[in-house]
Write a protein that holds these residues in place. Structure first.
Motif, PDB file in Angstrom:
ATOM      1  N   GLY A 107       0.806  -1.214   0.000  1.00 40.48           N
ATOM      2  CA  GLY A 107       0.000   0.000   0.000  1.00 40.48           C
ATOM      3  C   GLY A 107       0.837   1.261   0.000  1.00 40.48           C
ATOM      4  N   LYS A 108       2.148   1.124  -0.146  1.00 39.12           N
ATOM      5  CA  LYS A 108       3.046   2.274  -0.140  1.00 39.12           C
ATOM      6  C   LYS A 108       3.795   2.352  -1.461  1.00 39.12           C
ATOM      7  N   LYS A 109       4.083   3.569  -1.876  1.00 44.86           N
ATOM      8  CA  LYS A 109       4.883   3.757  -3.071  1.00 44.86           C
ATOM      9  C   LYS A 109       6.350   3.634  -2.671  1.00 44.86           C
ATOM     10  N   LYS A 110       7.046   2.749  -3.312  1.00 46.45           N
ATOM     11  CA  LYS A 110       8.452   2.535  -3.004  1.00 46.45           C
ATOM     12  C   LYS A 110       9.286   3.558  -3.780  1.00 46.45           C
ATOM     13  N   LEU A 111      10.026   4.390  -3.065  1.00 41.57           N
ATOM     14  CA  LEU A 111      10.778   5.471  -3.702  1.00 41.57           C
ATOM     15  C   LEU A 111      11.900   4.974  -4.589  1.00 41.57           C
ATOM     16  N   SER A 112      12.369   3.754  -4.346  1.00 43.45           N
ATOM     17  CA  SER A 112      13.469   3.242  -5.154  1.00 43.45           C
ATOM     18  C   SER A 112      12.977   2.451  -6.361  1.00 43.45           C
ATOM     19  N   LYS A 113      11.664   2.378  -6.562  1.00 45.16           N
ATOM     20  CA  LYS A 113      11.106   1.654  -7.701  1.00 45.16           C
ATOM     21  C   LYS A 113      11.612   2.249  -9.002  1.00 45.16           C
ATOM     22  N   GLY A 114      12.070   1.398  -9.897  1.00 42.49           N
ATOM     23  CA  GLY A 114      12.529   1.862 -11.193  1.00 42.49           C
ATOM     24  C   GLY A 114      13.944   2.406 -11.196  1.00 42.49           C
ATOM     25  N   ILE A 115      14.640   2.307 -10.084  1.00 40.09           N
ATOM     26  CA  ILE A 115      16.008   2.818  -9.968  1.00 40.09           C
ATOM     27  C   ILE A 115      16.947   1.635  -9.731  1.00 40.09           C
ATOM     28  N   LYS A 116      17.962   1.513 -10.565  1.00 42.89           N
ATOM     29  CA  LYS A 116      18.969   0.474 -10.389  1.00 42.89           C
ATOM     30  C   LYS A 116      20.301   1.169 -10.112  1.00 42.89           C
ATOM     31  N   VAL A 117      21.003   0.703  -9.082  1.00 40.91           N
ATOM     32  CA  VAL A 117      22.218   1.376  -8.639  1.00 40.91           C
ATOM     33  C   VAL A 117      23.354   0.372  -8.495  1.00 40.91           C
ATOM     34  N   GLU A 118      24.527   0.791  -8.917  1.00 37.64           N
ATOM     35  CA  GLU A 118      25.752   0.039  -8.656  1.00 37.64           C
ATOM     36  C   GLU A 118      26.662   0.968  -7.863  1.00 37.64           C
ATOM     37  N   VAL A 119      27.037   0.544  -6.643  1.00 37.25           N
ATOM     38  CA  VAL A 119      27.855   1.392  -5.772  1.00 37.25           C
ATOM     39  C   VAL A 119      29.223   0.767  -5.600  1.00 37.25           C
ATOM     40  N   GLY A 120      30.253   1.580  -5.866  1.00 36.12           N
ATOM     41  CA  GLY A 120      31.631   1.183  -5.594  1.00 36.12           C
ATOM     42  C   GLY A 120      32.112   1.872  -4.331  1.00 36.12           C
ATOM     43  N   GLU A 121      33.414   1.866  -4.112  1.00 32.46           N
ATOM     44  CA  GLU A 121      33.955   2.508  -2.915  1.00 32.46           C
ATOM     45  C   GLU A 121      33.777   4.019  -2.932  1.00 32.46           C
ATOM     46  N   LYS A 122      33.993   4.634  -4.096  1.00 28.82           N
ATOM     47  CA  LYS A 122      33.938   6.094  -4.160  1.00 28.82           C
ATOM     48  C   LYS A 122      33.031   6.621  -5.261  1.00 28.82           C
ATOM     49  N   GLU A 123      32.404   5.718  -6.001  1.00 27.87           N
ATOM     50  CA  GLU A 123      31.577   6.168  -7.112  1.00 27.87           C
ATOM     51  C   GLU A 123      30.359   5.277  -7.279  1.00 27.87           C
ATOM     52  N   THR A 124      29.415   5.778  -8.062  1.00 28.65           N
ATOM     53  CA  THR A 124      28.185   5.026  -8.300  1.00 28.65           C
ATOM     54  C   THR A 124      27.697   5.268  -9.719  1.00 28.65           C
ATOM     55  N   LYS A 125      26.966   4.297 -10.221  1.00 37.44           N
ATOM     56  CA  LYS A 125      26.325   4.378 -11.533  1.00 37.44           C
ATOM     57  C   LYS A 125      24.845   4.113 -11.297  1.00 37.44           C
ATOM     58  N   ILE A 126      23.980   4.917 -11.915  1.00 32.84           N
ATOM     59  CA  ILE A 126      22.547   4.843 -11.650  1.00 32.84           C
ATOM     60  C   ILE A 126      21.772   4.742 -12.962  1.00 32.84           C
ATOM     61  N   ASP A 127      20.818   3.809 -12.995  1.00 35.60           N
ATOM     62  CA  ASP A 127      19.893   3.678 -14.119  1.00 35.60           C
ATOM     63  C   ASP A 127      18.497   4.023 -13.607  1.00 35.60           C
ATOM     64  N   VAL A 128      17.808   4.882 -14.348  1.00 35.64           N
ATOM     65  CA  VAL A 128      16.481   5.344 -13.966  1.00 35.64           C
ATOM     66  C   VAL A 128      15.501   4.963 -15.072  1.00 35.64           C
ATOM     67  N   ASN A 129      14.441   4.258 -14.709  1.00 33.98           N
ATOM     68  CA  ASN A 129      13.393   3.871 -15.654  1.00 33.98           C
ATOM     69  C   ASN A 129      12.151   4.695 -15.356  1.00 33.98           C
ATOM     70  N   ILE A 130      11.706   5.466 -16.351  1.00 33.95           N
ATOM     71  CA  ILE A 130      10.606   6.403 -16.109  1.00 33.95           C
ATOM     72  C   ILE A 130       9.474   6.255 -17.115  1.00 33.95           C
ATOM     73  N   ILE A 131       8.329   6.777 -16.731  1.00 30.58           N
ATOM     74  CA  ILE A 131       7.192   6.970 -17.619  1.00 30.58           C
ATOM     75  C   ILE A 131       6.939   8.475 -17.640  1.00 30.58           C
ATOM     76  N   VAL A 132       6.855   9.029 -18.838  1.00 27.03           N
ATOM     77  CA  VAL A 132       6.720  10.478 -18.971  1.00 27.03           C
ATOM     78  C   VAL A 132       5.307  10.863 -19.391  1.00 27.03           C
ATOM     79  N   GLU A 133       4.998  12.101 -19.131  1.00 31.77           N
ATOM     80  CA  GLU A 133       3.719  12.669 -19.533  1.00 31.77           C
ATOM     81  C   GLU A 133       3.767  12.990 -21.023  1.00 31.77           C
ATOM     82  N   TYR A 134       2.679  12.695 -21.732  1.00 29.04           N
ATOM     83  CA  TYR A 134       2.610  12.974 -23.158  1.00 29.04           C
ATOM     84  C   TYR A 134       2.763  14.475 -23.411  1.00 29.04           C
TER      85      TYR A 134
END
Length: 139
Positions: free
Chosen positions: A58-85
């Motif tokens: 019953g809650k919206k998960k804030l991390s939904k659609g976000i994929k993250v790879e975390v290293g020691e000092k850096e990170t790479k992020i993939d964001v999957n979105i649906i946009v408004e027409y």
């Protein structure tokens, strides 16, 4: 008594061997909040498992659609979105990249080496009307 307190403080000193580990979930929530603030983003696309857990909890998960790879000092992020027409997708993608980089860097200190934006769909006003009608029929 002051000497005893001073000795205690010295015992607590952090050594150079200590580290702070930030989980991928933390980074994905930070990125999710940043994405939710971008005008024109209707939703993040989390796939079946993400949608199912959202329905069950019953809650919206804030991390939904976000994929993250975390290293020691850096990170790479993939964001999957649906946009408004009707919204210009390159502008939304640029805004998402900037907001996510800034938020993650400020809150975690990690260098964001990439923010990849994947547009998974476009929601029209007709889609929204159909969704609302289905919800009303369920009630």
């Amino acid at each position: 008594m002051e000497n005893e307190e001073m000795e205690k403080v010295e015992e607590i000193n952090v050594t150079d061997d200590s580290s702070v580990v930030i989980s991928e979930e933390v980074v994905s929530v930070i990125a999710g909040v940043a994405v939710s603030e971008v005008s024109g983003v209707v939703d993040t696309a989390g796939g079946f498992a993400g949608g199912l857990s959202e329905v069950l909890s019953g809650k919206k998960k804030l991390s939904k659609g976000i994929k993250v790879e975390v290293g020691e000092k850096e990170t790479k992020i993939d964001v999957n979105i649906i946009v408004e027409y009707g919204i210009r997708i390159p502008d939304i993608a640029f805004d998402i990249q900037n907001r996510v980089k800034k938020s993650v860097k400020e809150m975690t200190g990690l260098d964001v080496v990439a923010v990849n934006v994947h547009v998974q769909g476009v929601r029209t006003s007709l889609d929204q009307e159909n969704k609302e009608a289905k919800e009303e029929n369920k009630n």
